[in-house]
Design a protein around this motif. Structure first.
Motif, PDB file in Angstrom:
ATOM      1  N   VAL A  32      42.859  36.722 -15.778  1.00 31.46           N
ATOM      2  CA  VAL A  32      43.269  35.327 -15.840  1.00 31.46           C
ATOM      3  C   VAL A  32      42.174  34.511 -15.164  1.00 31.46           C
ATOM      4  CG1 VAL A  32      45.108  33.699 -15.304  1.00 31.46           C
ATOM      5  CG2 VAL A  32      45.653  36.101 -15.616  1.00 31.46           C
ATOM      6  N   VAL A  33      41.869  33.341 -15.720  1.00 30.07           N
ATOM      7  CA  VAL A  33      40.771  32.525 -15.212  1.00 30.07           C
ATOM      8  C   VAL A  33      41.349  31.292 -14.508  1.00 30.07           C
ATOM      9  CG1 VAL A  33      38.637  31.325 -15.803  1.00 30.07           C
ATOM     10  CG2 VAL A  33      39.369  33.292 -17.152  1.00 30.07           C
ATOM     11  N   PHE A  34      40.870  31.037 -13.278  1.00 25.81           N
ATOM     12  CA  PHE A  34      41.318  29.887 -12.503  1.00 25.81           C
ATOM     13  C   PHE A  34      40.142  29.059 -12.042  1.00 25.81           C
ATOM     14  CE2 PHE A  34      44.787  32.910 -11.765  1.00 25.81           C
ATOM     15  CZ  PHE A  34      45.891  32.114 -12.020  1.00 25.81           C
ATOM     16  N   ARG A  35      40.362  27.742 -11.941  1.00 30.40           N
ATOM     17  CA  ARG A  35      39.419  26.855 -11.259  1.00 30.40           C
ATOM     18  C   ARG A  35      39.822  26.883  -9.792  1.00 30.40           C
ATOM     19  NH1 ARG A  35      37.374  21.370 -13.715  1.00 30.40           N
ATOM     20  NH2 ARG A  35      35.930  20.790 -12.080  1.00 30.40           N
ATOM     21  N   VAL A  36      38.867  27.114  -8.906  1.00 32.08           N
ATOM     22  CA  VAL A  36      39.181  27.268  -7.484  1.00 32.08           C
ATOM     23  C   VAL A  36      38.341  26.314  -6.635  1.00 32.08           C
ATOM     24  CG1 VAL A  36      39.918  29.670  -7.686  1.00 32.08           C
ATOM     25  CG2 VAL A  36      37.544  29.170  -7.193  1.00 32.08           C
ATOM     26  N   VAL A  37      38.746  26.146  -5.383  1.00 29.38           N
ATOM     27  CA  VAL A  37      38.026  25.310  -4.425  1.00 29.38           C
ATOM     28  C   VAL A  37      36.635  25.902  -4.205  1.00 29.38           C
ATOM     29  CG1 VAL A  37      38.042  24.545  -2.019  1.00 29.38           C
ATOM     30  CG2 VAL A  37      40.155  24.609  -3.310  1.00 29.38           C
ATOM     31  N   GLY A  38      35.642  25.050  -4.008  1.00 27.92           N
ATOM     32  CA  GLY A  38      34.261  25.499  -3.861  1.00 27.92           C
ATOM     33  C   GLY A  38      34.000  26.412  -2.676  1.00 27.92           C
ATOM     34  N   THR A  39      34.860  26.376  -1.673  1.00 26.51           N
ATOM     35  CA  THR A  39      34.661  27.202  -0.481  1.00 26.51           C
ATOM     36  C   THR A  39      35.511  28.475  -0.504  1.00 26.51           C
ATOM     37  OG1 THR A  39      36.362  25.951   0.685  1.00 26.51           O
ATOM     38  CG2 THR A  39      34.078  25.218   0.946  1.00 26.51           C
ATOM     39  N   GLN A  61      36.390  38.254  -9.676  1.00 29.71           N
ATOM     40  CA  GLN A  61      34.980  37.935  -9.902  1.00 29.71           C
ATOM     41  C   GLN A  61      34.844  36.421  -9.877  1.00 29.71           C
ATOM     42  OE1 GLN A  61      34.890  40.054 -13.693  1.00 29.71           O
ATOM     43  NE2 GLN A  61      33.221  41.307 -12.873  1.00 29.71           N
ATOM     44  N   ILE A  62      33.761  35.935  -9.267  1.00 33.77           N
ATOM     45  CA  ILE A  62      33.565  34.495  -9.098  1.00 33.77           C
ATOM     46  C   ILE A  62      32.263  34.069  -9.767  1.00 33.77           C
ATOM     47  CG2 ILE A  62      33.158  32.673  -7.415  1.00 33.77           C
ATOM     48  CD1 ILE A  62      34.861  34.173  -5.453  1.00 33.77           C
ATOM     49  N   THR A  63      32.312  32.914 -10.433  1.00 32.98           N
ATOM     50  CA  THR A  63      31.084  32.311 -10.950  1.00 32.98           C
ATOM     51  C   THR A  63      31.049  30.843 -10.547  1.00 32.98           C
ATOM     52  OG1 THR A  63      32.060  31.650 -13.050  1.00 32.98           O
ATOM     53  CG2 THR A  63      31.014  33.789 -12.994  1.00 32.98           C
ATOM     54  N   ASN A  64      29.860  30.340 -10.326  1.00 31.50           N
ATOM     55  CA  ASN A  64      29.672  28.919 -10.069  1.00 31.50           C
ATOM     56  C   ASN A  64      29.244  28.260 -11.368  1.00 31.50           C
ATOM     57  OD1 ASN A  64      30.187  28.613  -7.231  1.00 31.50           O
ATOM     58  ND2 ASN A  64      28.349  29.834  -6.904  1.00 31.50           N
ATOM     59  N   VAL A  65      30.006  27.263 -11.814  1.00 36.10           N
ATOM     60  CA  VAL A  65      29.655  26.521 -13.015  1.00 36.10           C
ATOM     61  C   VAL A  65      28.718  25.402 -12.588  1.00 36.10           C
ATOM     62  CG1 VAL A  65      30.548  25.160 -14.931  1.00 36.10           C
ATOM     63  CG2 VAL A  65      31.877  27.085 -14.045  1.00 36.10           C
ATOM     64  N   LYS A  66      27.528  25.399 -13.151  1.00 36.01           N
ATOM     65  CA  LYS A  66      26.499  24.459 -12.721  1.00 36.01           C
ATOM     66  C   LYS A  66      26.816  23.039 -13.198  1.00 36.01           C
ATOM     67  CE  LYS A  66      22.855  27.577 -11.934  1.00 36.01           C
ATOM     68  NZ  LYS A  66      22.053  28.589 -12.479  1.00 36.01           N
ATOM     69  N   PRO A  67      26.352  22.039 -12.436  1.00 30.21           N
ATOM     70  CA  PRO A  67      26.571  20.649 -12.859  1.00 30.21           C
ATOM     71  C   PRO A  67      25.759  20.328 -14.107  1.00 30.21           C
ATOM     72  CG  PRO A  67      25.319  20.742 -10.804  1.00 30.21           C
ATOM     73  CD  PRO A  67      25.703  22.141 -11.152  1.00 30.21           C
ATOM     74  N   GLY A  81      29.526  20.258 -10.282  1.00 32.00           N
ATOM     75  CA  GLY A  81      29.665  21.685 -10.492  1.00 32.00           C
ATOM     76  C   GLY A  81      30.987  22.144  -9.893  1.00 32.00           C
ATOM     77  N   TRP A  82      31.469  23.327 -10.287  1.00 35.17           N
ATOM     78  CA  TRP A  82      32.720  23.845  -9.756  1.00 35.17           C
ATOM     79  C   TRP A  82      32.711  25.361  -9.775  1.00 35.17           C
ATOM     80  CZ3 TRP A  82      36.002  26.035 -13.654  1.00 35.17           C
ATOM     81  CH2 TRP A  82      35.618  25.754 -14.958  1.00 35.17           C
ATOM     82  N   LYS A  83      33.708  25.956  -9.172  1.00 37.49           N
ATOM     83  CA  LYS A  83      33.778  27.407  -9.032  1.00 37.49           C
ATOM     84  C   LYS A  83      34.924  27.942  -9.884  1.00 37.49           C
ATOM     85  CE  LYS A  83      32.612  29.638  -5.090  1.00 37.49           C
ATOM     86  NZ  LYS A  83      32.710  30.160  -3.722  1.00 37.49           N
ATOM     87  N   LYS A  84      34.638  29.045 -10.578  1.00 36.65           N
ATOM     88  CA  LYS A  84      35.606  29.674 -11.474  1.00 36.65           C
ATOM     89  C   LYS A  84      35.853  31.102 -11.002  1.00 36.65           C
ATOM     90  CE  LYS A  84      34.294  29.395 -15.803  1.00 36.65           C
ATOM     91  NZ  LYS A  84      33.910  29.654 -17.202  1.00 36.65           N
ATOM     92  N   ALA A  85      37.111  31.538 -11.050  1.00 35.65           N
ATOM     93  CA  ALA A  85      37.456  32.894 -10.627  1.00 35.65           C
ATOM     94  C   ALA A  85      38.128  33.643 -11.775  1.00 35.65           C
ATOM     95  CB  ALA A  85      38.392  32.849  -9.432  1.00 35.65           C
ATOM     96  N   TYR A  86      37.604  34.841 -12.069  1.00 30.82           N
ATOM     97  CA  TYR A  86      38.218  35.741 -13.035  1.00 30.82           C
ATOM     98  C   TYR A  86      39.041  36.748 -12.238  1.00 30.82           C
ATOM     99  CZ  TYR A  86      34.948  33.971 -16.545  1.00 30.82           C
ATOM    100  OH  TYR A  86      34.257  33.176 -17.399  1.00 30.82           O
ATOM    101  N   VAL A  87      40.353  36.724 -12.408  1.00 33.98           N
ATOM    102  CA  VAL A  87      41.254  37.578 -11.638  1.00 33.98           C
ATOM    103  C   VAL A  87      41.783  38.674 -12.552  1.00 33.98           C
ATOM    104  CG1 VAL A  87      43.378  37.636 -10.293  1.00 33.98           C
ATOM    105  CG2 VAL A  87      41.897  35.630 -10.185  1.00 33.98           C
ATOM    106  N   ALA A  88      41.432  39.938 -12.237  1.00 33.37           N
ATOM    107  CA  ALA A  88      41.917  41.087 -13.013  1.00 33.37           C
ATOM    108  C   ALA A  88      43.195  41.592 -12.362  1.00 33.37           C
ATOM    109  CB  ALA A  88      40.866  42.187 -13.041  1.00 33.37           C
ATOM    110  N   LEU A  89      44.242  41.722 -13.171  1.00 35.08           N
ATOM    111  CA  LEU A  89      45.528  42.194 -12.675  1.00 35.08           C
ATOM    112  C   LEU A  89      45.649  43.694 -12.857  1.00 35.08           C
ATOM    113  CD1 LEU A  89      47.737  39.390 -14.242  1.00 35.08           C
ATOM    114  CD2 LEU A  89      46.791  39.477 -11.945  1.00 35.08           C
ATOM    115  N   LYS A  90      46.458  44.322 -12.018  1.00 35.60           N
ATOM    116  CA  LYS A  90      46.700  45.757 -12.159  1.00 35.60           C
ATOM    117  C   LYS A  90      47.469  46.004 -13.446  1.00 35.60           C
ATOM    118  CE  LYS A  90      46.207  47.134  -7.456  1.00 35.60           C
ATOM    119  NZ  LYS A  90      46.719  47.743  -6.258  1.00 35.60           N
ATOM    120  N   PRO A  91      47.351  47.208 -14.041  1.00 41.04           N
ATOM    121  CA  PRO A  91      48.045  47.502 -15.304  1.00 41.04           C
ATOM    122  C   PRO A  91      49.545  47.247 -15.193  1.00 41.04           C
ATOM    123  CG  PRO A  91      46.485  49.236 -14.769  1.00 41.04           C
ATOM    124  CD  PRO A  91      46.520  48.309 -13.592  1.00 41.04           C
ATOM    125  N   GLY A  92      50.086  46.613 -16.235  1.00 43.03           N
ATOM    126  CA  GLY A  92      51.515  46.312 -16.265  1.00 43.03           C
ATOM    127  C   GLY A  92      51.852  44.953 -15.677  1.00 43.03           C
TER     128      GLY A  92
END
Length: 101
Positions: A32-39, A61-67, A81-92
C-alpha cells in the motif's frame, strides 16, 4: 526500540496515494502506498500503519518525490517535493482504502 509517541504516529501518515502505479503495486506485491511527513522514519511509518489499520506490516520502503519546475505564463515556480512510503503487509493482511474513513 524506544517507545514511539502515539500523538506523533497519528501525524505521520498524510494520505493514501491512489494512482495507476500504486494500484498495480497493491495487486502485484501486496503493498500500500502512502504520502507521509517529510521527517518520518521507517519504524514510525510501520508503527503508524499498524496502529491505524490494525494490520501487521512486513516492510517499509521510502522514496523522496523530487520537486517539479512549473511555469505559470511568464512566472516560473516550483512544486514542493514530498515523501512516499511503500508499505508491504504480511501475507493474509489487507487494507481496504475505499471503505476506510
Amino acid at each position: 526500540m524506544t517507545q514511539l509517541n502515539e500523538e506523533r504516529l497519528l501525524q505521520v501518515l498524510l494520505a493514501p496515494v491512489i494512482s495507476e502505479k500504486s494500484t498495480m503495486v497493491a495487486d502485484k506485491n501486496e503493498q500500500v502506498v502512502f504520502r507521509v511527513v517529510g521527517t518520518a522514519t521507517k519504524p514510525e511509518i510501520k508503527a503508524a500503519v499498524e496502529l491505524l489499520f490494525k494490520v501487521q506490516v512486513e516492510s517499509v520502503q521510502i522514496t523522496n518525490v523530487k520537486p517539479k519546475q512549473k511555469r505559470f505564463g511568464r512566472t516560473a515556480g516550483v512544486r514542493k517535493g514530498w515523501k512516499k512510503a511503500y508499505v508491504a503487509l504480511k501475507p493474509g493482511q489487507e487494507i481496504d482504502l475505499q471503505n476506510a474513513q
